[in-house]
Design a protein around this motif. Sequence first.
Motif, PDB file in Angstrom:
ATOM      1  N   ALA A 165       4.403  12.780  -2.215  1.00  0.00           N
ATOM      2  CA  ALA A 165       3.261  11.909  -1.938  1.00  0.00           C
ATOM      3  C   ALA A 165       3.172  10.775  -2.961  1.00  0.00           C
ATOM      4  O   ALA A 165       2.939   9.622  -2.606  1.00  0.00           O
ATOM      5  CB  ALA A 165       1.976  12.734  -1.938  1.00  0.00           C
ATOM      6  N   ALA A 166       3.379  11.114  -4.228  1.00  0.00           N
ATOM      7  CA  ALA A 166       3.341  10.091  -5.276  1.00  0.00           C
ATOM      8  C   ALA A 166       4.486   9.095  -5.109  1.00  0.00           C
ATOM      9  O   ALA A 166       4.309   7.880  -5.298  1.00  0.00           O
ATOM     10  CB  ALA A 166       3.414  10.752  -6.654  1.00  0.00           C
ATOM     11  N   LEU A 167       5.655   9.599  -4.729  1.00  0.00           N
ATOM     12  CA  LEU A 167       6.819   8.739  -4.546  1.00  0.00           C
ATOM     13  C   LEU A 167       6.595   7.768  -3.385  1.00  0.00           C
ATOM     14  O   LEU A 167       6.887   6.574  -3.485  1.00  0.00           O
ATOM     15  CB  LEU A 167       8.056   9.607  -4.287  1.00  0.00           C
ATOM     16  CG  LEU A 167       9.418   8.933  -4.358  1.00  0.00           C
ATOM     17  CD1 LEU A 167       9.695   8.423  -5.763  1.00  0.00           C
ATOM     18  CD2 LEU A 167      10.507   9.919  -3.930  1.00  0.00           C
ATOM     19  N   GLY A 168       6.076   8.282  -2.281  1.00  0.00           N
ATOM     20  CA  GLY A 168       5.800   7.417  -1.140  1.00  0.00           C
ATOM     21  C   GLY A 168       4.732   6.389  -1.438  1.00  0.00           C
ATOM     22  O   GLY A 168       4.848   5.218  -1.058  1.00  0.00           O
ATOM     23  N   TRP A 169       3.678   6.832  -2.117  1.00  0.00           N
ATOM     24  CA  TRP A 169       2.584   5.926  -2.484  1.00  0.00           C
ATOM     25  C   TRP A 169       3.092   4.813  -3.399  1.00  0.00           C
ATOM     26  O   TRP A 169       2.765   3.644  -3.208  1.00  0.00           O
ATOM     27  CB  TRP A 169       1.493   6.740  -3.162  1.00  0.00           C
ATOM     28  CG  TRP A 169       0.292   5.962  -3.601  1.00  0.00           C
ATOM     29  CD1 TRP A 169      -0.783   5.589  -2.853  1.00  0.00           C
ATOM     30  CD2 TRP A 169       0.057   5.451  -4.923  1.00  0.00           C
ATOM     31  NE1 TRP A 169      -1.686   4.891  -3.614  1.00  0.00           N
ATOM     32  CE2 TRP A 169      -1.195   4.786  -4.895  1.00  0.00           C
ATOM     33  CE3 TRP A 169       0.764   5.490  -6.123  1.00  0.00           C
ATOM     34  CZ2 TRP A 169      -1.742   4.172  -6.016  1.00  0.00           C
ATOM     35  CZ3 TRP A 169       0.229   4.873  -7.240  1.00  0.00           C
ATOM     36  CH2 TRP A 169      -1.006   4.232  -7.183  1.00  0.00           C
ATOM     37  N   ARG A 170       3.925   5.174  -4.377  1.00  0.00           N
ATOM     38  CA  ARG A 170       4.479   4.189  -5.316  1.00  0.00           C
ATOM     39  C   ARG A 170       5.378   3.177  -4.604  1.00  0.00           C
ATOM     40  O   ARG A 170       5.423   2.001  -4.976  1.00  0.00           O
ATOM     41  CB  ARG A 170       5.277   4.918  -6.406  1.00  0.00           C
ATOM     42  CG  ARG A 170       5.925   4.013  -7.441  1.00  0.00           C
ATOM     43  CD  ARG A 170       6.650   4.841  -8.484  1.00  0.00           C
ATOM     44  NE  ARG A 170       7.364   3.989  -9.431  1.00  0.00           N
ATOM     45  CZ  ARG A 170       8.582   3.503  -9.238  1.00  0.00           C
ATOM     46  NH1 ARG A 170       9.231   3.790  -8.116  1.00  0.00           N
ATOM     47  NH2 ARG A 170       9.163   2.744 -10.147  1.00  0.00           N
ATOM     48  N   ALA A 171       6.074   3.629  -3.545  1.00  0.00           N
ATOM     49  CA  ALA A 171       6.973   2.744  -2.804  1.00  0.00           C
ATOM     50  C   ALA A 171       6.238   1.894  -1.774  1.00  0.00           C
ATOM     51  O   ALA A 171       6.863   1.086  -1.076  1.00  0.00           O
ATOM     52  CB  ALA A 171       8.059   3.568  -2.112  1.00  0.00           C
ATOM     53  N   GLY A 172       4.932   2.070  -1.676  1.00  0.00           N
ATOM     54  CA  GLY A 172       4.148   1.267  -0.746  1.00  0.00           C
ATOM     55  C   GLY A 172       4.199   1.743   0.692  1.00  0.00           C
ATOM     56  O   GLY A 172       3.885   0.992   1.618  1.00  0.00           O
ATOM     57  N   LYS A 173       4.590   3.006   0.899  1.00  0.00           N
ATOM     58  CA  LYS A 173       4.644   3.561   2.246  1.00  0.00           C
ATOM     59  C   LYS A 173       3.313   4.237   2.590  1.00  0.00           C
ATOM     60  O   LYS A 173       2.516   4.557   1.721  1.00  0.00           O
ATOM     61  CB  LYS A 173       5.775   4.587   2.366  1.00  0.00           C
ATOM     62  CG  LYS A 173       7.142   4.071   1.947  1.00  0.00           C
ATOM     63  CD  LYS A 173       7.639   2.970   2.854  1.00  0.00           C
ATOM     64  CE  LYS A 173       9.038   2.518   2.447  1.00  0.00           C
ATOM     65  NZ  LYS A 173       9.528   1.392   3.281  1.00  0.00           N
ATOM     66  N   MET A 174       3.118   4.452   3.880  1.00  0.00           N
ATOM     67  CA  MET A 174       1.963   5.215   4.331  1.00  0.00           C
ATOM     68  C   MET A 174       2.311   6.701   4.230  1.00  0.00           C
ATOM     69  O   MET A 174       3.326   7.144   4.785  1.00  0.00           O
ATOM     70  CB  MET A 174       1.614   4.850   5.771  1.00  0.00           C
ATOM     71  CG  MET A 174       1.223   3.384   5.949  1.00  0.00           C
ATOM     72  SD  MET A 174      -0.350   2.988   5.143  1.00  0.00           S
ATOM     73  CE  MET A 174      -1.499   3.794   6.258  1.00  0.00           C
TER      74      MET A 174
END
Length: 369
Positions: free
Chosen positions: A109-118
């Motif tokens: 979740a943190a990785l996706g959030w950091r990459a700007g993904k939903m």
Amino acid sequence: MIHIILGTKAQLIKMAPVMRELEKRDAPYRFIFTGQHYQTIDWLLDNFGIREPDVFLNYKAIDVTGVMQMAKWLWHCWYEAKRREDEIFAPGDGWVLVHGDTISTLFGAALGWRAGKMVAHVESGLRSFDYLNPFPEELVRMMAFRFSHLYFCPTNWAADNLRHYKGEKIITGGNTLMDSLRMVLKENLGPQPDIPQKPYGIVSVHRFENIFQKAHLERIIRIMEFVARKYYLLFILHPPTEKKLKKFGFYGRLNDNPFIELRPRHDYFSFIKLCRQSSFMMTDGGSNQEESSYLGLPCLLLRRRTERQEGLGENVLLSKYSQEKIDAFFQSLDSFRRPPLLLNSSPSVCICDFLLRQGETCQRQTSSP
């Protein structure tokens, strides 16, 4: 593009039906594997017919079983994720799917959030309302909620627990584990396990609060020894549990008990076959609680609190380690058995319908803080 980030055995079991449904629809997705549980990955991929991960963030072929191991693994995954960010995520908009309440959930979740993904959280909204029981899963869930934009909730109760979080709540009508079990029962694949020729119960224990302190683990052993006076037990050993049994000097004590059989962890299809033939289950696992509920198998939950509602008041008894409750469970064991409960609806189809905008099989619930 859909990116699915998983790392544990339970996550792969529960997300396999979603990945199979995506493949059935020729919908592209990327499978990123953190390697938190590595030893069973090949079994599960083979059991469910899932392709190899597109990205491995940890190539060490061992399961993470200790706190220091966890810290090293997490640092390595974060380093690899930063180094290979362009390889992990396809360019443009997309979803990152994470599941459950493991450290891999929070990492993804943190990785996706950091990459700007939903970020979409599957099995969302479960709560025990006690930060220490189970630990650290309850804390992981709370943090994962913060990183998420979309919540796939198994029930209305779970969705109501997220009423203070922004984002859309999708009620899937059950957990994806229901689809996994349906697949096992329908396809009857996998090897045939060694099933005892006498009545038996299954024991599965692995949670931090039960095994990481000697006194707590001995409490579990005393319960097992008490039950083994009347019932033959198959103790399925998770790697962290076996490690702690040997560290605290309990392994030989159990191994010498003629009514307790120690077994290594089985592949999933074999484990479910064992469950179907068993008389009851004693466990601290949330997934096991669900499996017991769907199979109608009497289940004694070796925990103080649970984040799940499945089976409670029916075939599942939350023991809170109370001898009175344990006695009551075994004195009326037959009353806890009920017919299997596998609904016709498919949570995995619901999730794919929503992400691909190909149908309306989900119930929506939108709320703001």
